[in-house]
Scaffold this motif. Structure first.
Motif, PDB file in Angstrom:
ATOM      1  N   VAL A  59      -0.011  -1.035   0.239  1.00 48.71           N
ATOM      2  CA  VAL A  59      -0.449  -0.363  -0.989  1.00 48.71           C
ATOM      3  C   VAL A  59       0.763   0.122  -1.780  1.00 48.71           C
ATOM      4  O   VAL A  59       0.840  -0.039  -3.003  1.00 48.71           O
ATOM      5  CB  VAL A  59      -1.382   0.820  -0.664  1.00 48.71           C
ATOM      6  N   ALA A  60       1.729   0.704  -1.090  1.00 46.78           N
ATOM      7  CA  ALA A  60       2.939   1.197  -1.758  1.00 46.78           C
ATOM      8  C   ALA A  60       3.707   0.048  -2.417  1.00 46.78           C
ATOM      9  O   ALA A  60       4.158   0.166  -3.560  1.00 46.78           O
ATOM     10  CB  ALA A  60       3.830   1.926  -0.749  1.00 46.78           C
ATOM     11  N   GLY A  64       4.022   0.223  -6.358  1.00 46.39           N
ATOM     12  CA  GLY A  64       5.287   0.864  -6.707  1.00 46.39           C
ATOM     13  C   GLY A  64       5.333   2.331  -6.352  1.00 46.39           C
ATOM     14  O   GLY A  64       6.291   3.037  -6.711  1.00 46.39           O
ATOM     15  N   LEU A  65       4.324   2.824  -5.630  1.00 50.36           N
ATOM     16  CA  LEU A  65       4.337   4.210  -5.179  1.00 50.36           C
ATOM     17  C   LEU A  65       5.300   4.355  -4.005  1.00 50.36           C
ATOM     18  O   LEU A  65       5.557   3.395  -3.281  1.00 50.36           O
ATOM     19  CB  LEU A  65       2.932   4.647  -4.750  1.00 50.36           C
ATOM     20  N   GLN A  66       5.834   5.552  -3.828  1.00 53.15           N
ATOM     21  CA  GLN A  66       6.754   5.792  -2.718  1.00 53.15           C
ATOM     22  C   GLN A  66       5.987   5.820  -1.399  1.00 53.15           C
ATOM     23  O   GLN A  66       4.951   6.478  -1.289  1.00 53.15           O
ATOM     24  CB  GLN A  66       7.488   7.123  -2.910  1.00 53.15           C
ATOM     25  N   TYR A  67       6.493   5.115  -0.398  1.00 53.03           N
ATOM     26  CA  TYR A  67       5.880   5.118   0.921  1.00 53.03           C
ATOM     27  C   TYR A  67       6.546   6.180   1.780  1.00 53.03           C
ATOM     28  O   TYR A  67       7.773   6.224   1.902  1.00 53.03           O
ATOM     29  CB  TYR A  67       6.020   3.748   1.590  1.00 53.03           C
ATOM     30  N   ILE A  68       5.729   7.042   2.384  1.00 50.25           N
ATOM     31  CA  ILE A  68       6.250   8.097   3.248  1.00 50.25           C
ATOM     32  C   ILE A  68       5.554   8.037   4.598  1.00 50.25           C
ATOM     33  O   ILE A  68       4.348   8.312   4.704  1.00 50.25           O
ATOM     34  CB  ILE A  68       6.037   9.498   2.630  1.00 50.25           C
ATOM     35  N   ASN A  69       6.307   7.658   5.624  1.00 53.03           N
ATOM     36  CA  ASN A  69       5.807   7.697   6.988  1.00 53.03           C
ATOM     37  C   ASN A  69       6.221   9.049   7.567  1.00 53.03           C
ATOM     38  O   ASN A  69       7.403   9.277   7.839  1.00 53.03           O
ATOM     39  CB  ASN A  69       6.399   6.544   7.802  1.00 53.03           C
ATOM     40  N   VAL A  70       5.266   9.932   7.713  1.00 52.21           N
ATOM     41  CA  VAL A  70       5.591  11.305   8.134  1.00 52.21           C
ATOM     42  C   VAL A  70       6.237  11.318   9.508  1.00 52.21           C
ATOM     43  O   VAL A  70       7.161  12.097   9.763  1.00 52.21           O
ATOM     44  CB  VAL A  70       4.325  12.192   8.113  1.00 52.21           C
ATOM     45  N   ASN A 192      -9.587  -3.404   1.780  1.00 54.51           N
ATOM     46  CA  ASN A 192      -9.268  -1.994   1.552  1.00 54.51           C
ATOM     47  C   ASN A 192      -8.037  -1.846   0.660  1.00 54.51           C
ATOM     48  O   ASN A 192      -8.004  -1.013  -0.255  1.00 54.51           O
ATOM     49  CB  ASN A 192      -9.034  -1.289   2.890  1.00 54.51           C
ATOM     50  N   ILE A 193      -7.021  -2.651   0.936  1.00 62.63           N
ATOM     51  CA  ILE A 193      -5.798  -2.607   0.123  1.00 62.63           C
ATOM     52  C   ILE A 193      -6.099  -2.973  -1.322  1.00 62.63           C
ATOM     53  O   ILE A 193      -5.664  -2.285  -2.256  1.00 62.63           O
ATOM     54  CB  ILE A 193      -4.732  -3.558   0.702  1.00 62.63           C
ATOM     55  N   ALA A 194      -6.864  -4.033  -1.518  1.00 60.17           N
ATOM     56  CA  ALA A 194      -7.194  -4.485  -2.875  1.00 60.17           C
ATOM     57  C   ALA A 194      -7.979  -3.418  -3.641  1.00 60.17           C
ATOM     58  O   ALA A 194      -7.732  -3.171  -4.824  1.00 60.17           O
ATOM     59  CB  ALA A 194      -8.007  -5.778  -2.825  1.00 60.17           C
ATOM     60  N   ASN A 195      -8.908  -2.745  -2.959  1.00 58.18           N
ATOM     61  CA  ASN A 195      -9.698  -1.704  -3.615  1.00 58.18           C
ATOM     62  C   ASN A 195      -8.836  -0.528  -4.051  1.00 58.18           C
ATOM     63  O   ASN A 195      -8.996   0.017  -5.142  1.00 58.18           O
ATOM     64  CB  ASN A 195     -10.787  -1.198  -2.663  1.00 58.18           C
TER      65      ASN A 195
END
Length: 199
Positions: A59-60, A64-70, A192-195
């Protein structure tokens, strides 16, 4: 040890609404875009092994959203109180995690946050909370493939069966932004990703 055959008794538990099984999402209005002109913050959560990182990363990349793996932040930025031998993981300092993420989450630049828990994040951070669910046999195989100890497999299986993360999300966020979806197959994950990307 956890008996895989005992999982059969849980297969009679109520299943998620078929309209929310990775085929159709009843997504809320993207209020971040409407109210601030900014980009949304999305939380992808669920029991370990349900596919959080796969979905969140894709999705990120697509948005183009920032991906954050906590979990990675906890290790890299030492947002913990040391290693817990009993549970085979770091003891997360939730206050440190929130402080470390605050600027990013409040900037309206948009982020996809990936973590297996959700009740300590501020409610105001997220525009969408996606709770991934997985059938017991699929999840068991995934956890075994990770090389988890039997104790750790059992704990995560019980967590999924008792809907722990889903209940956390429902208690922590407004019902309209919490979405429960199935994540058993590649096809369900892709849908789910596409939605989410379309949203």
């Amino acid at each position: 040890l956890f008996d895989i055959h005992s999982i059969k008794c849980f297969e009679l538990l109520p299943q998620p609404n078929p309209q929310q099984d990775g085929i159709t999402l009843n997504l809320p209005e993207n209020r971040c875009k409407m109210e601030t002109g900014g980009r949304p913050n999305i939380l992808v959560t669920g029991t370990p092994g349900t596919g959080k990182s796969t979905i969140a990363q894709q999705v990120a990349e697509a948005t183009g959203l920032q991906y954050i793996n906590v979990g990675d932040w906890v290790k890299q930025k030492e947002l913990h109180d040391g290693w817990n031998q009993e549970f085979d993981c770091f003891t997360v300092d939730e206050d440190k995690v929130v402080d470390a993420l605050e600027d990013v989450m409040s900037s309206h630049t948009g982020a996809v946050v990936d973590y297996h828990s959700c009740d300590f994040f501020p409610e105001r951070w997220f525009d969408l909370v996606l709770v991934l669910r997985c059938e017991t046999r699929v999840l068991y195989d995934r956890l075994q493939a990770r090389g988890y100890s039997e104790k750790k497999v059992q704990e995560n299986m019980e967590c999924e069966i008792m809907q722990v993360v889903l209940e956390e999300a429902r208690e922590s966020y407004k019902s309209e932004i919490v979405q429960e979806v199935q994540s058993n197959t590649v096809e369900e994950m892709e849908t789910n990703i596409a939605n989410i990307v379309e949203w």
